[in-house]
Design a protein around this motif. Structure first.
Motif, PDB file in Angstrom:
ATOM      1  N   ALA A 163       0.663  -1.517   0.173  1.00  0.00           N
ATOM      2  CA  ALA A 163      -0.004  -0.001   0.028  1.00  0.00           C
ATOM      3  C   ALA A 163       0.795   1.272  -0.094  1.00  0.00           C
ATOM      4  O   ALA A 163       0.325   2.419  -0.134  1.00  0.00           O
ATOM      5  CB  ALA A 163      -0.965   0.088   1.334  1.00  0.00           C
ATOM      6  N   ASN A 164       2.178   1.378   0.083  1.00  0.00           N
ATOM      7  CA  ASN A 164       3.027   2.215   0.242  1.00  0.00           C
ATOM      8  C   ASN A 164       3.604   3.023  -1.123  1.00  0.00           C
ATOM      9  O   ASN A 164       4.258   3.930  -1.044  1.00  0.00           O
ATOM     10  CB  ASN A 164       4.133   2.019   1.184  1.00  0.00           C
ATOM     11  CG  ASN A 164       3.854   1.940   2.610  1.00  0.00           C
ATOM     12  OD1 ASN A 164       3.044   2.606   2.969  1.00  0.00           O
ATOM     13  ND2 ASN A 164       4.386   0.939   3.210  1.00  0.00           N
ATOM     14  N   TRP A 165       3.072   2.423  -2.078  1.00  0.00           N
ATOM     15  CA  TRP A 165       3.739   3.155  -3.503  1.00  0.00           C
ATOM     16  C   TRP A 165       2.902   4.287  -3.826  1.00  0.00           C
ATOM     17  O   TRP A 165       3.710   4.932  -4.519  1.00  0.00           O
ATOM     18  CB  TRP A 165       3.622   2.083  -4.455  1.00  0.00           C
ATOM     19  CG  TRP A 165       2.078   1.737  -4.832  1.00  0.00           C
ATOM     20  CD1 TRP A 165       1.088   1.010  -4.510  1.00  0.00           C
ATOM     21  CD2 TRP A 165       1.419   2.767  -6.042  1.00  0.00           C
ATOM     22  NE1 TRP A 165      -0.011   1.064  -5.259  1.00  0.00           N
ATOM     23  CE2 TRP A 165       0.058   1.887  -6.215  1.00  0.00           C
ATOM     24  CE3 TRP A 165       1.654   3.357  -6.907  1.00  0.00           C
ATOM     25  CZ2 TRP A 165      -0.884   2.574  -7.006  1.00  0.00           C
ATOM     26  CZ3 TRP A 165       0.829   4.071  -7.841  1.00  0.00           C
ATOM     27  CH2 TRP A 165      -0.468   3.495  -7.736  1.00  0.00           C
ATOM     28  N   LYS A 166       1.753   4.807  -3.260  1.00  0.00           N
ATOM     29  CA  LYS A 166       1.143   6.029  -3.553  1.00  0.00           C
ATOM     30  C   LYS A 166       0.988   6.998  -2.279  1.00  0.00           C
ATOM     31  O   LYS A 166      -0.168   7.136  -1.941  1.00  0.00           O
ATOM     32  CB  LYS A 166      -0.170   5.595  -4.172  1.00  0.00           C
ATOM     33  CG  LYS A 166      -0.973   6.481  -4.990  1.00  0.00           C
ATOM     34  CD  LYS A 166      -2.220   5.899  -5.467  1.00  0.00           C
ATOM     35  CE  LYS A 166      -3.111   7.001  -6.228  1.00  0.00           C
ATOM     36  NZ  LYS A 166      -4.214   6.638  -6.818  1.00  0.00           N
ATOM     37  N   LEU A 167       2.189   7.215  -1.851  1.00  0.00           N
ATOM     38  CA  LEU A 167       1.914   8.053  -0.486  1.00  0.00           C
ATOM     39  C   LEU A 167       1.922   9.641  -0.958  1.00  0.00           C
ATOM     40  O   LEU A 167       1.447  10.506  -0.158  1.00  0.00           O
ATOM     41  CB  LEU A 167       3.143   7.772   0.368  1.00  0.00           C
ATOM     42  CG  LEU A 167       2.995   6.643   0.964  1.00  0.00           C
ATOM     43  CD1 LEU A 167       4.043   6.357   1.753  1.00  0.00           C
ATOM     44  CD2 LEU A 167       1.564   6.295   1.637  1.00  0.00           C
ATOM     45  N   THR A 168       2.196   9.917  -2.180  1.00  0.00           N
ATOM     46  CA  THR A 168       2.363  11.561  -2.616  1.00  0.00           C
ATOM     47  C   THR A 168       1.188  11.919  -2.969  1.00  0.00           C
ATOM     48  O   THR A 168       0.223  11.309  -3.603  1.00  0.00           O
ATOM     49  CB  THR A 168       3.493  11.826  -3.278  1.00  0.00           C
ATOM     50  OG1 THR A 168       3.111  10.998  -4.724  1.00  0.00           O
ATOM     51  CG2 THR A 168       4.993  11.568  -2.682  1.00  0.00           C
ATOM     52  N   ALA A 169       0.454  13.033  -2.754  1.00  0.00           N
ATOM     53  CA  ALA A 169      -0.629  13.676  -3.441  1.00  0.00           C
ATOM     54  C   ALA A 169      -0.435  13.967  -4.702  1.00  0.00           C
ATOM     55  O   ALA A 169       0.651  14.368  -5.032  1.00  0.00           O
ATOM     56  CB  ALA A 169      -0.981  15.051  -2.477  1.00  0.00           C
ATOM     57  N   PRO A 170      -1.421  13.661  -5.721  1.00  0.00           N
ATOM     58  CA  PRO A 170      -1.326  14.216  -6.963  1.00  0.00           C
ATOM     59  C   PRO A 170      -1.153  15.478  -7.140  1.00  0.00           C
ATOM     60  O   PRO A 170      -1.610  16.616  -6.386  1.00  0.00           O
ATOM     61  CB  PRO A 170      -2.735  13.818  -7.773  1.00  0.00           C
ATOM     62  CG  PRO A 170      -3.658  13.715  -6.400  1.00  0.00           C
ATOM     63  CD  PRO A 170      -2.881  13.373  -5.126  1.00  0.00           C
ATOM     64  N   GLY A 171      -0.383  16.090  -8.226  1.00  0.00           N
ATOM     65  CA  GLY A 171      -0.199  17.254  -8.605  1.00  0.00           C
ATOM     66  C   GLY A 171      -1.099  17.904  -9.410  1.00  0.00           C
ATOM     67  O   GLY A 171      -1.742  17.340 -10.274  1.00  0.00           O
ATOM     68  N   PHE A 172      -1.476  19.106  -9.028  1.00  0.00           N
ATOM     69  CA  PHE A 172      -2.500  20.103  -9.786  1.00  0.00           C
ATOM     70  C   PHE A 172      -1.862  21.105 -10.512  1.00  0.00           C
ATOM     71  O   PHE A 172      -0.900  21.427  -9.951  1.00  0.00           O
ATOM     72  CB  PHE A 172      -3.581  20.590  -8.750  1.00  0.00           C
ATOM     73  CG  PHE A 172      -4.352  19.486  -7.971  1.00  0.00           C
ATOM     74  CD1 PHE A 172      -5.642  19.286  -8.619  1.00  0.00           C
ATOM     75  CD2 PHE A 172      -4.043  19.047  -6.922  1.00  0.00           C
ATOM     76  CE1 PHE A 172      -6.309  18.327  -8.051  1.00  0.00           C
ATOM     77  CE2 PHE A 172      -4.905  18.034  -6.206  1.00  0.00           C
ATOM     78  CZ  PHE A 172      -6.146  17.839  -6.897  1.00  0.00           C
ATOM     79  N   ILE A 173      -2.618  21.358 -11.398  1.00  0.00           N
ATOM     80  CA  ILE A 173      -2.160  22.543 -12.287  1.00  0.00           C
ATOM     81  C   ILE A 173      -3.267  23.564 -12.452  1.00  0.00           C
ATOM     82  O   ILE A 173      -4.508  23.111 -12.296  1.00  0.00           O
ATOM     83  CB  ILE A 173      -1.546  22.226 -13.792  1.00  0.00           C
ATOM     84  CG1 ILE A 173      -2.703  21.540 -14.402  1.00  0.00           C
ATOM     85  CG2 ILE A 173      -0.440  21.463 -13.812  1.00  0.00           C
ATOM     86  CD1 ILE A 173      -2.358  21.322 -15.994  1.00  0.00           C
ATOM     87  N   ALA A 174      -2.891  24.971 -13.059  1.00  0.00           N
ATOM     88  CA  ALA A 174      -4.123  26.027 -13.122  1.00  0.00           C
ATOM     89  C   ALA A 174      -4.659  25.636 -14.483  1.00  0.00           C
ATOM     90  O   ALA A 174      -3.849  25.627 -15.376  1.00  0.00           O
ATOM     91  CB  ALA A 174      -3.394  27.302 -12.847  1.00  0.00           C
ATOM     92  N   CYS A 175      -5.988  25.610 -14.575  1.00  0.00           N
ATOM     93  CA  CYS A 175      -6.537  25.504 -15.895  1.00  0.00           C
ATOM     94  C   CYS A 175      -6.411  26.911 -16.495  1.00  0.00           C
ATOM     95  O   CYS A 175      -6.345  27.920 -16.253  1.00  0.00           O
ATOM     96  CB  CYS A 175      -7.931  25.399 -15.765  1.00  0.00           C
ATOM     97  SG  CYS A 175      -9.126  25.433 -17.259  1.00  0.00           S
ATOM     98  N   PRO A 176      -5.976  26.751 -18.081  1.00  0.00           N
ATOM     99  CA  PRO A 176      -5.604  27.689 -18.920  1.00  0.00           C
ATOM    100  C   PRO A 176      -6.635  28.620 -19.294  1.00  0.00           C
ATOM    101  O   PRO A 176      -6.447  29.889 -19.447  1.00  0.00           O
ATOM    102  CB  PRO A 176      -4.890  27.039 -20.192  1.00  0.00           C
ATOM    103  CG  PRO A 176      -5.147  25.923 -19.862  1.00  0.00           C
ATOM    104  CD  PRO A 176      -5.535  25.500 -18.752  1.00  0.00           C
ATOM    105  N   GLN A 177      -7.943  28.059 -19.024  1.00  0.00           N
ATOM    106  CA  GLN A 177      -9.089  28.743 -19.600  1.00  0.00           C
ATOM    107  C   GLN A 177      -9.683  29.981 -18.177  1.00  0.00           C
ATOM    108  O   GLN A 177      -9.880  31.019 -18.240  1.00  0.00           O
ATOM    109  CB  GLN A 177     -10.287  27.920 -19.733  1.00  0.00           C
ATOM    110  CG  GLN A 177      -9.833  27.241 -21.039  1.00  0.00           C
ATOM    111  CD  GLN A 177      -9.866  28.320 -22.430  1.00  0.00           C
ATOM    112  OE1 GLN A 177     -10.572  29.198 -22.451  1.00  0.00           O
ATOM    113  NE2 GLN A 177      -8.952  27.732 -23.266  1.00  0.00           N
ATOM    114  N   CYS A 178      -9.940  28.892 -16.818  1.00  0.00           N
ATOM    115  CA  CYS A 178     -10.550  29.547 -16.041  1.00  0.00           C
ATOM    116  C   CYS A 178      -9.419  29.717 -14.554  1.00  0.00           C
ATOM    117  O   CYS A 178      -9.906  30.370 -13.729  1.00  0.00           O
ATOM    118  CB  CYS A 178     -11.756  28.679 -15.387  1.00  0.00           C
ATOM    119  SG  CYS A 178     -11.266  27.155 -15.133  1.00  0.00           S
TER     120      CYS A 178
END
Length: 60
Positions: A18-33
């Motif tokens: 269960a330890n392979w997915k410990l980091t939070a997913p990366g988010f980016i800013a939407c180019p439109q909004c």
């Protein structure tokens, strides 16, 4: 060749797996909004993907 001396319990085995997915997913800013969104996903706020509107926006 290495051979296990004792059976590994399911809880111990799954705890290790269960330890392979410990980091939070990366988010980016939407180019439109400019709302945060997952990369390579449709923006749920405005409905745009790759500069094109692909779903009707929920805010409209």
């Amino acid at each position: 060749m290495a051979v296990p001396k004792r059976k590994m319990s399911k809880a111990r085995r799954d705890k290790r797996r269960a330890n392979w997915k410990l980091t939070a997913p990366g988010f980016i800013a939407c180019p439109q909004c400019h709302e945060p969104k997952m990369p390579h996903h449709v923006c749920l706020d405005c409905g745009y993907y790759d500069g094109k509107q692909v779903i009707a926006a929920a805010a409209e």
